[in-house]
Design an enzyme around this catalytic site. Structure first.
Site, short mmCIF file in Angstrom:
data_model
loop_
_atom_site.label_atom_id
_atom_site.label_comp_id
_atom_site.label_asym_id
_atom_site.label_seq_id
_atom_site.Cartn_x
_atom_site.Cartn_y
_atom_site.Cartn_z
N SER A 132 32.48 39.86 43.48
CA SER A 132 33.18 39.01 42.47
C SER A 132 34.35 38.27 43.45
CB SER A 132 33.89 39.94 41.49
OG SER A 132 35.01 39.21 40.90
N SER A 133 34.80 37.24 42.82
CA SER A 133 35.77 36.58 43.65
C SER A 133 36.83 37.41 43.89
CB SER A 133 36.29 35.10 42.84
OG SER A 133 36.79 35.43 41.68
N CYS A 134 37.18 38.43 43.04
CA CYS A 134 38.44 39.27 43.26
C CYS A 134 38.51 40.04 44.36
CB CYS A 134 38.65 40.06 42.07
SG CYS A 134 37.68 41.76 41.95
N TYR A 183 38.13 48.03 42.03
CA TYR A 183 37.03 47.43 41.72
C TYR A 183 36.66 46.28 42.86
CZ TYR A 183 33.64 44.12 39.72
OH TYR A 183 32.56 43.26 39.49
N LYS A 238 33.34 46.68 45.48
CA LYS A 238 32.65 45.75 45.96
C LYS A 238 32.59 45.27 47.39
CE LYS A 238 30.92 45.09 42.14
NZ LYS A 238 29.11 45.31 41.85
N HIS A 282 36.90 39.71 29.29
CA HIS A 282 37.51 38.72 30.20
C HIS A 282 38.23 37.55 29.31
CE1 HIS A 282 34.76 40.56 33.26
NE2 HIS A 282 35.78 40.52 33.88
O1 GFB Z 1 39.61 37.27 32.70
P1 GFB Z 1 40.77 38.06 33.04
O2 GFB Z 1 41.04 39.53 32.51
O3 GFB Z 1 40.49 38.62 34.63
O4 GFB Z 1 42.27 37.51 33.12
P2 GFB Z 1 41.00 38.15 35.89
C1 GFB Z 1 42.38 36.16 33.54
C2 GFB Z 1 43.65 35.45 32.87
O5 GFB Z 1 43.54 35.38 31.71
C3 GFB Z 1 44.58 36.61 33.44
C4 GFB Z 1 44.69 36.00 30.97
O6 GFB Z 1 46.18 35.77 33.92
C5 GFB Z 1 45.35 37.14 31.85
O7 GFB Z 1 46.44 37.45 31.72
N1 GFB Z 1 44.38 36.18 29.66
C6 GFB Z 1 45.06 35.55 28.75
C7 GFB Z 1 43.77 37.11 29.09
N2 GFB Z 1 44.64 36.03 27.49
C8 GFB Z 1 43.84 37.13 27.97
C9 GFB Z 1 43.01 37.98 26.84
O8 GFB Z 1 42.96 38.03 25.64
N3 GFB Z 1 42.33 38.63 27.77
C10 GFB Z 1 42.19 38.80 28.91
N4 GFB Z 1 41.23 39.67 29.73
N5 GFB Z 1 42.59 37.93 29.85
C11 GFB Z 1 39.43 39.78 36.69
C12 GFB Z 1 39.25 41.05 37.58
O9 GFB Z 1 40.78 39.55 36.86
O10 GFB Z 1 38.54 39.11 36.90
C13 GFB Z 1 37.87 41.79 37.59
O11 GFB Z 1 40.29 42.20 37.05
C14 GFB Z 1 36.84 40.61 37.83
O12 GFB Z 1 37.94 42.72 38.40
C15 GFB Z 1 37.05 39.52 36.98
O13 GFB Z 1 36.91 40.25 39.18
C16 GFB Z 1 36.06 38.50 37.28
O14 GFB Z 1 40.20 36.97 36.41
O15 GFB Z 1 42.42 38.11 36.05
#
Ligand code: GFB
Length: 314
Positions: free
Chosen positions: A108-110, A137, A141, A180
């Site tokens: 993943s890009s993380c 995580y 990876k 996500h």
């Molecule tokens: O997609 P997300 O959960 O993962 O969050 P990451 C991306 C951004 O969207 C963050 C915002 O800045 C969140 O605060 N966001 C806004 C929300 N509203 C929401 C919501 O309702 N739900 C969620 N989930 N986010 C993940 C990693 O990071 O990326 C994993 O934790 C994995 O390990 C994944 O690598 C691809 O992009 O921040």
């Protein structure tokens, strides 16, 4: 990969695995093994070894993992590191012992440090501290990448890896606690619309930037890499993995505005700064993949519309 090759997609029920199987079936691959039953317990080394011994896969896509959004990663780090280390260790070791011709491991890009020069290149791996909300995580990876590299060096295997950016598409996870951002916004704005609510909540400041790749484009890139990218026996892990993305990003606010337009929600967006933004930006440099000759097809607006239609019908 020959069309009659024995191909195993670990995690074929999930967002990525189901897209890979769609792409393989569409491409005339007729020998997808293990796809007609639920995944057995890939955290069990004996069950995994028995499966490889019985089914004898020749090509393996490792799309099985415990995945989740920022809240799930921040809440269950012990589960994320344990389960992902177990699954990938069992599959990579069984693939070597049962002489799999080629294996593609998905990260993943993380995996890149929280503050990496943007756009992030493969050689930026392990050059700084990780984003704390998902370091468990990410480190699992990274261990998978180094494990593939180590088997290539010690045993001469051809195990490659792909680092996709944030993904979305059919079979996505819409459970708001674990999902996500894109499926979460689609569900939240759709429900706000159908309930006639005046507002819908977005987590964070809305200033974080994210790159989004439609999962069917990812699947196409993975089959392309299985055919066009081989591992050597290099010391440097960045030689055996490739970033997979679209090469541009949007702010979460811009994303939420796009979802509001696609869903047809007419209320206001509120931004809950008590929720974390996570990494400020994680745009991938995709020049290595572009140089190999692959390009994504699906623009974000088109993909969001497709996912919303899928969500409404499922
Ligand atoms: O997609 P997300 O959960 O993962 O969050 P990451 C991306 C951004 O969207 C963050 C915002 O800045 C969140 O605060 N966001 C806004 C929300 N509203 C929401 C919501 O309702 N739900 C969620 N989930 N986010 C993940 C990693 O990071 O990326 C994993 O934790 C994995 O390990 C994944 O690598 C691809 O992009 O921040």
């Amino acid at each position: 990969m020959p069309k009659a090759a024995r191909v195993y997609v670990a995690g074929n029920r999930g967002l990525v695995g189901s897209a890979i199987e769609r792409r393989l079936r569409g491409g005339g691959f007729t020998n997808l093994i293990g796809s007609d039953r639920d995944d057995f317990d890939l955290t069990d080394p004996r069950a995994t070894d028995a499966f490889f011994g019985r089914e004898r896969p020749e090509y393996v896509f490792v799309a099985a993992a415990k995945v989740g959004g920022i809240k799930a990663n921040d809440t269950y780090p012990a589960d994320f590191i344990r389960i992902n280390l177990q699954i990938q260790t069992n599959i990579i070791d069984a693939a070597f012992r049962h002489r799999v011709k080629k294996l593609l491991f998905l990260g993943s890009s993380c995996i890149y440090p929280k503050y990496t020069p943007q756009p992030m290149r493969e050689e930026h791996l392990l050059t700084g501290k990780l984003e704390p909300t998902n370091d468990a995580y990410s480190l699992a990876k990274i261990a998978g990448i180094v494990m593939c590299k180590s088997y290539n060096r010690q045993h001469g295997t051809n195990f490659i890896a792909a680092m996709p950016t944030n993904l979305y598409g059919p079979n996505d996870n819409f459970d708001l606690a674990g999902s996500h951002v894109l499926p979460a916004l689609i569900r939240k704005l759709h429900e706000a619309k159908t309930r006639g609510e005046a507002t819908a909540e977005v987590w964070g400041s809305g200033n974080a930037r994210r790159e989004f790749l439609y999962v069917d484009d990812l699947a196409d890139a993975l089959v392309f890499l299985m055919d066009h990218f081989d591992a050597g026996r290099d010391h440097e892990e960045e030689k055996m993995f490739v970033n997979v993305g679209v090469g541009e990003d949007v702010t979460i606010r811009e994303l939420a505005e796009l979802v509001r337009e696609v869903v047809g929600f007419e209320g206001e967006l509120t931004f809950n700064r008590a929720m974390p933004d996570g990494t400020p930006r994680k745009l991938l440099d995709v020049s290595r993949l572009s140089a190999l000759g692959w390009r994504p097809k699906t623009a974000l607006a088109e993909g969001v519309r497709a996912l919303y239609d899928w969500y409404v019908h499922h």
